[in-house]
Design an enzyme around this catalytic site. Structure first.
Site, PDB file in Angstrom:
ATOM      1  N   LYS A 158       0.834  -1.210   0.000  1.00 14.04           N
ATOM      2  CA  LYS A 158       0.000   0.000   0.000  1.00 14.04           C
ATOM      3  C   LYS A 158       0.866   1.255   0.000  1.00 14.04           C
ATOM      4  O   LYS A 158       1.864   1.331   0.711  1.00 14.04           O
ATOM      5  CB  LYS A 158      -0.890   0.030   1.247  1.00 14.04           C
ATOM      6  CG  LYS A 158      -1.960  -1.046   1.284  1.00 14.04           C
ATOM      7  CD  LYS A 158      -2.880  -0.850   2.492  1.00 14.04           C
ATOM      8  CE  LYS A 158      -4.027  -1.858   2.464  1.00 14.04           C
ATOM      9  NZ  LYS A 158      -4.919  -1.695   3.629  1.00 14.04           N
ATOM     10  N   GLY A 165      -8.422   3.118  -0.957  1.00 15.80           N
ATOM     11  CA  GLY A 165      -8.205   2.047  -1.922  1.00 15.80           C
ATOM     12  C   GLY A 165      -7.319   2.423  -3.095  1.00 15.80           C
ATOM     13  O   GLY A 165      -7.080   1.592  -3.959  1.00 15.80           O
ATOM     14  N   GLU A 200       1.369  -5.217   4.160  1.00 15.34           N
ATOM     15  CA  GLU A 200       0.461  -5.781   5.166  1.00 15.34           C
ATOM     16  C   GLU A 200       0.013  -7.164   4.735  1.00 15.34           C
ATOM     17  O   GLU A 200      -0.085  -7.445   3.540  1.00 15.34           O
ATOM     18  CB  GLU A 200      -0.826  -4.942   5.224  1.00 15.34           C
ATOM     19  CG  GLU A 200      -0.894  -3.886   6.258  1.00 15.34           C
ATOM     20  CD  GLU A 200      -2.210  -3.112   6.187  1.00 15.34           C
ATOM     21  OE1 GLU A 200      -2.284  -2.104   6.872  1.00 15.34           O
ATOM     22  OE2 GLU A 200      -3.147  -3.498   5.461  1.00 15.34           O
ATOM     23  N   GLU A 275     -11.655   3.025   9.827  1.00 17.48           N
ATOM     24  CA  GLU A 275     -11.978   1.831   9.045  1.00 17.48           C
ATOM     25  C   GLU A 275     -11.272   0.612   9.625  1.00 17.48           C
ATOM     26  O   GLU A 275     -10.078   0.677   9.930  1.00 17.48           O
ATOM     27  CB  GLU A 275     -11.458   1.984   7.610  1.00 17.48           C
ATOM     28  CG  GLU A 275     -12.186   2.968   6.764  1.00 17.48           C
ATOM     29  CD  GLU A 275     -11.610   2.988   5.336  1.00 17.48           C
ATOM     30  OE1 GLU A 275     -10.828   2.081   4.972  1.00 17.48           O
ATOM     31  OE2 GLU A 275     -11.939   3.935   4.613  1.00 17.48           O
ATOM     32  N   GLU A 288      -7.434   2.500   8.313  1.00 16.58           N
ATOM     33  CA  GLU A 288      -7.126   3.914   8.137  1.00 16.58           C
ATOM     34  C   GLU A 288      -8.221   4.764   8.774  1.00 16.58           C
ATOM     35  O   GLU A 288      -9.279   4.248   9.157  1.00 16.58           O
ATOM     36  CB  GLU A 288      -6.939   4.279   6.658  1.00 16.58           C
ATOM     37  CG  GLU A 288      -8.103   3.960   5.755  1.00 16.58           C
ATOM     38  CD  GLU A 288      -7.733   4.137   4.264  1.00 16.58           C
ATOM     39  OE1 GLU A 288      -8.012   5.216   3.737  1.00 16.58           O
ATOM     40  OE2 GLU A 288      -7.172   3.218   3.654  1.00 16.58           O
ATOM     41  N   ARG A 292     -13.049  13.382   7.645  1.00 19.32           N
ATOM     42  CA  ARG A 292     -14.039  14.207   6.947  1.00 19.32           C
ATOM     43  C   ARG A 292     -15.425  13.635   7.176  1.00 19.32           C
ATOM     44  O   ARG A 292     -15.564  12.533   7.694  1.00 19.32           O
ATOM     45  CB  ARG A 292     -13.753  14.160   5.447  1.00 19.32           C
ATOM     46  CG  ARG A 292     -13.781  12.708   4.947  1.00 19.32           C
ATOM     47  CD  ARG A 292     -13.793  12.554   3.444  1.00 19.32           C
ATOM     48  NE  ARG A 292     -14.105  11.175   3.068  1.00 19.32           N
ATOM     49  CZ  ARG A 292     -13.231  10.198   2.984  1.00 19.32           C
ATOM     50  NH1 ARG A 292     -11.958  10.423   3.263  1.00 19.32           N
ATOM     51  NH2 ARG A 292     -13.617   8.976   2.653  1.00 19.32           N
ATOM     52  N   ARG A 338     -26.035   4.052  -3.274  1.00 21.16           N
ATOM     53  CA  ARG A 338     -25.631   5.184  -4.106  1.00 21.16           C
ATOM     54  C   ARG A 338     -26.221   5.022  -5.500  1.00 21.16           C
ATOM     55  O   ARG A 338     -26.198   3.931  -6.062  1.00 21.16           O
ATOM     56  CB  ARG A 338     -24.106   5.234  -4.204  1.00 21.16           C
ATOM     57  CG  ARG A 338     -23.474   5.380  -2.830  1.00 21.16           C
ATOM     58  CD  ARG A 338     -22.024   5.704  -2.950  1.00 21.16           C
ATOM     59  NE  ARG A 338     -21.395   5.634  -1.632  1.00 21.16           N
ATOM     60  CZ  ARG A 338     -20.154   6.005  -1.385  1.00 21.16           C
ATOM     61  NH1 ARG A 338     -19.406   6.472  -2.377  1.00 21.16           N
ATOM     62  NH2 ARG A 338     -19.651   5.918  -0.177  1.00 21.16           N
TER      63      ARG A 338
END
Ligand code: MV4
Length: 489
Positions: A158, A165, A200, A275, A288, A292, A338
Site C-alpha cells: 500500500k 483504496g 500488510e 476503518e 485507516e 471528513r 448510491r
C-alpha cells in the site's frame, strides 16, 4: 456559532452542508465552477462565488481561489465536504493562515493521519490491533520480501500517501512480489508524488466495518456505532448500512470503543471515521482513518438521530460536545445505496447526459440526498454520484424491503443515461447479503456471475420501460435513451 460559512464543494454534499447551516442560523456562501452555475446549491445559498472553469484542478481544488472567495464574502469558516480539499492538510493550514476556521481536524493531526504509515504507527501506539506487517515504510524490494515471508502470503503493498483504496496491490506469492513492489512505488510516485509503501497481510473475505466518531476540542468524544461498507466495486462503495449486521453486540461495542480510544489518543477533532477489517474469526484490524464527513453518514444519522454536519459546525466553533457516550442510543437499522450515473453493464463507465425524468422516491423513513432535478445535466467533469437513497426501519429485513420499494419508485431517465440502481438491486437480492453474511468479495462474485447474462439484460430482459402516458410530451424510448430503473413484475 459562525455567522457565515463558505461551502467549498458541489453536488449533493454542498446541499447537505447548506441545509445544516440554514438550520443553525448560519449564513451560507458556496463556491462553484463554470459547470455548476445553475446548481441547486448555488440557487439556495445566500451567496455564490464563481471560482473557475469546470476542471476541478482550477476550481474545487484551487485553494487560493477558495480562500479569496471566503475573504470576499466575509466567511469565518470553510466546510470542505468530502473529496476535493477535504483531507488536504496544506489547505487546512492555508485556511488558518488566512484567519479561516477549517471545519475538520487541525492541520498537524490531519497531516499525521493522511499518511497511512504514520496513522498506523500512531494507532498501534494507542493500542489498536493492525493487520500484520510493516509499520515503517519498506525501502527496498528485498525488505518487502522479508516482511512478506515473515507474515505469510497473500500480502498487500500500500502507498503510504494513498487512501480509499488508491495505490495498493495484492500479492499472492513471493514470485510476484518484486514486480508488485516496483509497480506500487512507481504508481504512488506518479499519483501522490510520494513513493513510500508498506506491506500488510492481505485479509480475504473480510468485512469492511467502520466507526463514526465525534471528538470536540476539549478532550471529549463519542462513537456513533458501526457501518458495514463491504459492498464496494473498485473501492467505490455501493451499499452501506448501520449498524454492521451479523456480528455479536460485544464485538461491535469493542470495535467502536477501540476506535474512539484511538481517535482521542491521536488528538483527532471533528467528525471522523475509523476503518477496520473484520476477519472470519471476528477479529478486527485497523486500516485507516478518514478525517471528513463521509458519503454514507446518513445511515448513522438515521440510527442515532444526531445530525453529523450540525456537530461538525458546533465542534469547529468550539462548542463542547453535547452528548456523553451513555446518552447515545442506536435505534433500528438504516441502509443506503448510491445512485451513480454509470452503466453497470459497461464496467460502470460514466454515462453523462440530461435527465429528462427525475422522480426521486418518497414515503416513510426514506431519505434522498441529491442535487438532481428534471432537466439537470450530469456533466463529465466530476464523480458520478447523483443521489443517495437511505431508509430506516426497526429491523434489517424491513429496511431492505423498504430500500427495494424506494428504488422501484426512483425514475432517472435521459438519453444515454444509466444508473447503478439495477446492480444495487442484485445486491439486495443476494441470499448472503439478505442474511447479513457478506464480505468484500460480494461484488466481484456478483459481477462474475452476471457476466453470461449481460447481453440479455442489455436487451431489456431485466429492465423494461413503463408504458408511456398517453399525454407524454417526451419522445418514446429509442436505442439511445435509457430504460427507467423499474422492475418488471
Ligand atoms: C485491505 C484489505 C485486505 N487486507 N487491507 C480497501 C479500501 C481501503 N480503505 C482499504 N481496503 C482494503 N484494505 C488488507 N490488509 C481489503 C480492503 C478492501 C477491499 C479489497 C478488495 C475488494 C474490496 C474491498 C472492500 C473494502 C476493503
Amino acid at each position: 456559532m459562525f455567522e457565515k460559512v463558505l461551502i467549498a464543494n458541489r453536488g449533493e454534499i454542498a446541499l447537505r452542508v447548506l441545509r445544516a447551516c440554514r438550520e443553525l442560523g448560519v449564513r451560507t456562501a458556496v463556491v462553484y465552477s463554470a459547470a455548476d452555475a445553475d446548481s441547486a446549491a448555488v440557487r439556495l445559498a445566500d451567496q455564490a462565488v464563481r471560482i473557475g472553469p469546470a476542471a476541478s484542478r482550477r476550481s474545487y481544488l484551487n485553494a487560493a481561489a477558495i480562500v479569496e472567495a471566503a475573504r470576499q464574502v466575509g466567511a469565518q469558516a470553510v466546510h470542505p465536504g468530502y473529496g476535493f480539499l477535504s483531507e488536504d492538510a496544506d489547505f487546512a493550514e492555508i485556511c488558518a493562515e488566512n484567519g479561516l476556521t477549517f471545519i475538520g481536524p487541525s492541520p498537524s493531526v490531519m497531516a499525521a493521519l493522511a499518511d497511512k504509515s504514520s496513522a498506523r504507527a500512531l494507532m498501534r501506539r494507542a493500542g489498536l490491533p493492525l493487520p500484520a506487517g510493516s509499520v515503517e515504510p519498506v525501502p527496498t524490494a528485498a525488505a518487502a520480501a522479508e516482511v512478506a515471508a515473515d507474515i505469510g502470503y497473500p500480502v498487500i503493498v500500500k502507498a503510504a500517501a494513498g487512501g480509499g483504496g488508491r495505490g495498493m496491490t495484492v500479492v499472492w506469492s513471493a514470485a510476484e512480489l518484486p514486480r508488485a513492489y516496483a509497480k506500487t512505488r512507481a504508481a504512488a510516485q506518479a499519483v501522490f508524488g510520494d513513493d513510500r509503501v508498506y506491506v500488510e497481510r492481505y485479509l480475504t473475505e473480510a468485512r469492511h466495518v467502520e466507526v463514526q466518531v465525534l471528538c470536540d476540542g476539549h478532550g471529549n468524544g463519542v462513537h456513533l456505532g458501526t457501518r458495514d461498507c463491504s459492498v464496494q466495486r473498485r473501492h467505490q462503495k455501493l451499499v452501506e448500512e448501520a449498524p454492521a449486521p451479523a456480528l455479536p453486540a460485544g464485538v461491535l461495542d469493542s470495535i467502536a470503543e477501540t476506535a474512539l480510544r484511538g481517535a482521542l489518543e491521536v488528538g483527532f477533532t471533528g467528525a471522523g471515521t475509523l476503518e477496520f477489517l473484520v476477519d472470519a474469526e471476528e477479529r478486527f484490524h485497523f486500516l485507516e482513518i478518514n478525517c471528513r464527513i463521509q458519503v454514507e453518514h446518513p445511515v448513522t444519522e438515521m440510527i442515532t438521530g444526531i445530525d453529523l454536519v450540525h456537530e461538525q459546525l458546533h465542534i469547529a466553533a468550539g462548542v463542547p460536545l453535547r452528548w456523553r457516550q451513555d446518552e447515545i442510543r442506536l435505534h433500528g437499522v438504516a441502509v443506503e445505496c448510491r445512485v451513480n450515473v454509470e452503466d453497470p453493464e459497461r464496467d460502470f463507465a460514466p454515462t453523462p447526459g440530461r435527465l429528462e425524468r427525475f422522480l426521486p422516491p418518497g414515503g416513510p423513513f426514506t431519505r434522498v440526498d441529491t442535487h438532481g432535478r428534471p432537466g439537470y445535466v450530469v456533466g463529465p467533469h466530476y464523480d458520478s454520484l447523483l443521489a443517495k437513497v437511505a431508509v430506516w426501519a426497526p429491523d434489517r429485513e424491513l429496511a431492505l424491503n423498504r430500500l427495494e420499494r424506494a428504488l422501484d419508485e426512483f425514475d432517472v431517465t435521459g438519453p444515454g443515461v444509466r444508473t447503478t440502481i439495477p446492480f444495487v438491486r442484485r445486491v439486495l437480492d443476494d441470499a448472503g447479503f439478505r442474511k447479513g453474511r457478506y464480505t468484500t468479495g460480494l461484488v466481484d462474485r456478483l459481477l462474475a456471475a452476471g457476466e453470461h447474462t449481460a447481453t440479455t439484460s442489455q436487451a431489456g430482459a431485466h429492465e423494461s420501460p413503463p408504458a408511456p402516458p398517453v399525454t407524454a410530451t417526451c419522445p418514446p424510448a429509442t436505442a439511445g435513451s435509457s430504460a427507467p430503473n423499474r422492475r418488471t413484475r
